[in-house]
Motif scaffolding. Structure first.
Motif, short mmCIF file in Angstrom:
data_model
loop_
_atom_site.label_atom_id
_atom_site.label_comp_id
_atom_site.label_asym_id
_atom_site.label_seq_id
_atom_site.Cartn_x
_atom_site.Cartn_y
_atom_site.Cartn_z
N CYS A 1 0.83 -1.21 0.00
CA CYS A 1 0.00 0.00 0.00
C CYS A 1 0.86 1.26 0.00
O CYS A 1 0.47 2.29 -0.57
CB CYS A 1 -0.97 -0.01 1.18
SG CYS A 1 -0.22 -0.29 2.79
N TYR A 2 2.04 1.18 0.62
CA TYR A 2 2.95 2.33 0.61
C TYR A 2 3.53 2.53 -0.80
O TYR A 2 3.75 3.66 -1.24
CB TYR A 2 4.09 2.14 1.63
CG TYR A 2 3.63 2.38 3.05
CD1 TYR A 2 2.83 1.45 3.69
CD2 TYR A 2 3.99 3.53 3.73
CE1 TYR A 2 2.39 1.66 4.99
CE2 TYR A 2 3.56 3.75 5.04
CZ TYR A 2 2.76 2.82 5.65
OH TYR A 2 2.32 3.03 6.93
N CYS B 1 1.03 4.35 -2.90
CA CYS B 1 0.52 5.64 -2.41
C CYS B 1 1.41 6.80 -2.85
O CYS B 1 2.52 6.97 -2.33
CB CYS B 1 0.43 5.62 -0.88
SG CYS B 1 -0.05 7.19 -0.17
N CYS C 1 -4.19 2.29 -2.38
CA CYS C 1 -3.71 1.41 -1.30
C CYS C 1 -4.65 0.22 -1.13
O CYS C 1 -4.21 -0.92 -0.96
CB CYS C 1 -3.58 2.18 0.01
SG CYS C 1 -5.07 3.09 0.50
#
Lengths: 249, 137
Positions: free
Chosen positions: A156-157, A160, A212
């Protein structure tokens, strides 16, 4: 007819010999039951032992094998070659993280931010073991269960853009886990987490792009967790205005 | 003797995002368009507020400005602003269920019902406002 092959284009970054990453191509045998991790292991075992990458469990639980596959954050252990064959596969380190070597990224920043939100059950006072466990109903479990499926893979990072642009942003997984513990009926740590979650580097940095949640391999919805935390924080703020001495629920 | 391992000095490569990052994926582009719609919605509101302000300047000034709003430039602006407002409305209502969980006792409303309800409410209010203005002329 010759056996089918597939081309992997893998990021190489050897800090002792390169100032920036380059791509290296490997043509390897193709098998339709192989995942990207199998292909990388083939390269490591039979073609080029110097390629570095992380992996452990091979079954989408440990969260350590995240990379970018054709520009999308994926776990190599659950991404099949057949979904890309006969096209080439581009394998890069997870976006938005500093690169240590080849496909290995530095996760120190994430670890610090994860710790900062205190993702564990906090009690005002621990009751003695003799009094038994903290009971929880199925409905109370349902409240937070989907957010507890996070395996800290940090895909998810990598998805993002806000994390890529803003160094201080706490980020999706850590905020989703904070939400998970805030929703837990056994937890009393909401106030302890509030100053991190509601800080300028917390939920308010999120612009709700939502990618994400799209890339999460475990079906967690960090975007929803962050937006719901924004609503809850705003409600608490209004409550504190109306009832300055009242404790937020 | 110290048996603790000491991390060697590392030469990390820190990737820098290009300003064109939002062109890399459809979802990023979609997000940027959604943000851009706010500019048009805000511009429309400012224009509307200015019209209300002109009401205080008397009917002559107000009518003159009303006349200027019928120019092709303003008409084009209205069409574009309307389309962006529609995009803004549908995209935000679409994600509303992520933001707000609606519960009645132990029952949780499914996301489609949340979005459908607010869209239906929006249509009803729009028809009401339209009816109010159209029937006054």
């Amino acid at each position: 007819m010759s056996d089918p092959t597939i081309t992997l284009s893998v990021t190489r970054y050897r800090p002792e010999q390169e100032d920036e990453p380059v791509f290296q191509e490997y043509e390897i045998p193709y098998q339709d039951d192989w995942v990207v991790l199998d292909a990388l292991n083939y390269v490591k075992d039979y073609v080029d032992g110097s390629v570095s990458y992380r992996w452990s469990c091979r079954m989408g639980v440990c969260g350590s094998c995240g990379v970018m596959v054709n520009g999308v954050p994926k776990l190599t252990c659950s991404t099949f070659l057949r979904d890309y064959y006969p096209g080439a596969i581009r394998i890069e380190p997870m976006a938005n993280f500093p690169i240590v070597r080849d496909l290995v990224v530095d996760l120190d920043d994430f670890m610090e931010k994860l710790t900062a939100v205190k993702p564990w059950i906090i009690r005002d006072e621990e009751k003695p073991l003799s009094e038994g466990e903290y009971l929880q109903s199925p409905d109370e479990l349902k409240e937070y269960k989907q957010f507890s499926m996070c395996i800290n893979c940090t895909l998810c990072y990598a998805a993002c853009p806000v994390y890529g642009l803003e160094d201080g942003f706490i980020g999706p997984a850590a905020l989703a886990l904070a939400h998970r513990y805030n929703l837990d009926s056994r937890d009393k740590g909401q106030d302890e987490r509030a100053h991190v979650i509601a800080s300028s580097e917390g939920i308010w940095e999120c612009t709700f792009i939502g990618e994400c949640s799209v890339v999460c391999p475990k079906g967690v919805d960090p975007a929803a967790a962050i937006q719901r935390t924004k609503v809850a924080t705003t409600k608490d703020w209004f409550k504190s205005l109306v009832m300055p001495k009242g404790k937020s629920a | 003797m110290n048996h603790r391992s000491v991390a060697p000095e590392r030469k990390l490569y820190r990737p820098v995002m290009k300003w064109t990052w939002w062109l890399k994926k459809k979802s990023y582009l979609f997000f940027m368009v959604r943000e851009l719609t706010s500019v048009f919605v805000a511009a429309f509101i400012l224009l509307y507020a200015y019209e209300l302000f002109l009401l205080s300047k008397g009917p002559q000034v107000y009518d003159l400005f009303q006349e200027s709003l019928r120019s092709p430039v303003f008409l084009l602006f209205y069409v574009v602003a309307f389309l962006f407002a529609l995009f803004h409305t549908f995209t935000w209502f679409g994600v509303l269920s992520k933001v707000q969980v609606v519960r009645l006792g132990k029952w949780t409303a499914p996301p489609a019902l949340v979005t459908g309800s607010v869209l239906a409410g929006w249509v009803v209010v729009s028809i009401g406002v339209g009816w109010f203005f159209l029937t006054r002329h």
